[in-house]
Design a protein around this motif. Sequence first.
Motif, short mmCIF file in Angstrom:
data_model
loop_
_atom_site.label_atom_id
_atom_site.label_comp_id
_atom_site.label_asym_id
_atom_site.label_seq_id
_atom_site.Cartn_x
_atom_site.Cartn_y
_atom_site.Cartn_z
N LEU A 36 -7.41 -1.11 1.18
CA LEU A 36 -7.12 0.04 0.33
C LEU A 36 -6.82 -0.32 -1.13
CD1 LEU A 36 -5.12 2.68 2.41
CD2 LEU A 36 -7.25 2.99 1.20
N LEU A 64 -10.06 -1.04 -2.84
CA LEU A 64 -10.86 0.17 -3.02
C LEU A 64 -10.32 1.04 -4.14
CD1 LEU A 64 -11.53 1.12 0.71
CD2 LEU A 64 -13.09 0.01 -0.89
N TRP A 65 -8.99 1.11 -4.28
CA TRP A 65 -8.40 1.86 -5.38
C TRP A 65 -8.73 1.21 -6.72
CZ3 TRP A 65 -3.11 2.10 -2.55
CH2 TRP A 65 -3.11 3.16 -1.64
N HIS A 116 -5.05 9.18 1.04
CA HIS A 116 -5.81 8.09 1.65
C HIS A 116 -4.98 7.36 2.69
CE1 HIS A 116 -8.21 7.98 -2.35
NE2 HIS A 116 -8.77 8.81 -1.50
N VAL A 117 -3.71 7.08 2.36
CA VAL A 117 -2.83 6.39 3.31
C VAL A 117 -2.59 7.28 4.53
CG1 VAL A 117 -0.52 5.45 3.64
CG2 VAL A 117 -1.77 4.95 1.55
N VAL A 160 0.84 -1.20 0.00
CA VAL A 160 0.00 0.00 0.00
C VAL A 160 0.87 1.25 0.00
CG1 VAL A 160 -1.61 1.32 1.42
CG2 VAL A 160 -2.02 -1.09 1.02
N VAL A 202 -8.45 -1.56 7.18
CA VAL A 202 -8.54 -0.53 6.15
C VAL A 202 -7.30 -0.55 5.26
CG1 VAL A 202 -8.68 1.96 5.76
CG2 VAL A 202 -10.07 0.91 7.53
N VAL A 203 -6.13 -0.74 5.83
CA VAL A 203 -4.90 -0.83 5.02
C VAL A 203 -4.95 -2.03 4.09
CG1 VAL A 203 -2.43 -1.33 5.17
CG2 VAL A 203 -3.41 0.44 6.58
N ARG A 243 -3.86 9.00 -3.55
CA ARG A 243 -3.57 7.73 -2.87
C ARG A 243 -2.73 7.97 -1.62
NH1 ARG A 243 -2.91 3.00 -7.39
NH2 ARG A 243 -4.95 3.36 -8.33
N ALA A 261 1.08 4.01 -3.05
CA ALA A 261 0.81 5.42 -2.79
C ALA A 261 2.01 6.28 -3.16
CB ALA A 261 0.43 5.61 -1.32
N LEU A 303 -12.94 5.18 -3.83
CA LEU A 303 -12.47 6.30 -3.01
C LEU A 303 -12.36 7.56 -3.86
CD1 LEU A 303 -9.69 4.53 -0.94
CD2 LEU A 303 -11.97 5.16 -0.21
N VAL A 316 -5.54 7.12 6.82
CA VAL A 316 -5.56 5.86 7.56
C VAL A 316 -4.54 5.89 8.69
CG1 VAL A 316 -5.10 3.38 7.40
CG2 VAL A 316 -6.47 4.50 5.66
#
Length: 117
Positions: free
Chosen positions: A73, A76-77, A49-50, A13, A69-70, A46, A17, A82, A53
């Motif tokens: 992610l 979701l991407w 988003h990280v 992740v 959530v991690v 991205r 990102a 998102l 989180v």
Amino acid sequence: GGGGALTAIGWLVVCLAGYSLNARPPPELNSYRSEEAPQGLSCASRALHVALVMVLAIALGDGALPRVVVVVLPLLWAAGTLPQGDVLGEYALEQGLVHLMGGPYAATPARLACLVA
């Protein structure tokens, strides 16, 4: 065990990102504006988003929710669920204007900036 898999997915992740910050970001499925090349916060969405989180993880402490959530992610991407960074920022500003300051909904980002200022 499970800790090694979570660590590997966490690094994946962070690398995904970081890639959008160093190179041209990958095409987003949820594009709200037609642009030749992404600019501004949409390039860093991205990473944003990280960062959100990570803020959630710091606020909640060592819990299961930030880890889940991690892990989710990248899915979701890939699904495009998102919002981009600039859209998320505009939405947060508009909700703050409406619910905290009692203002009207804004039709354009320029009007939103005038109403918030």
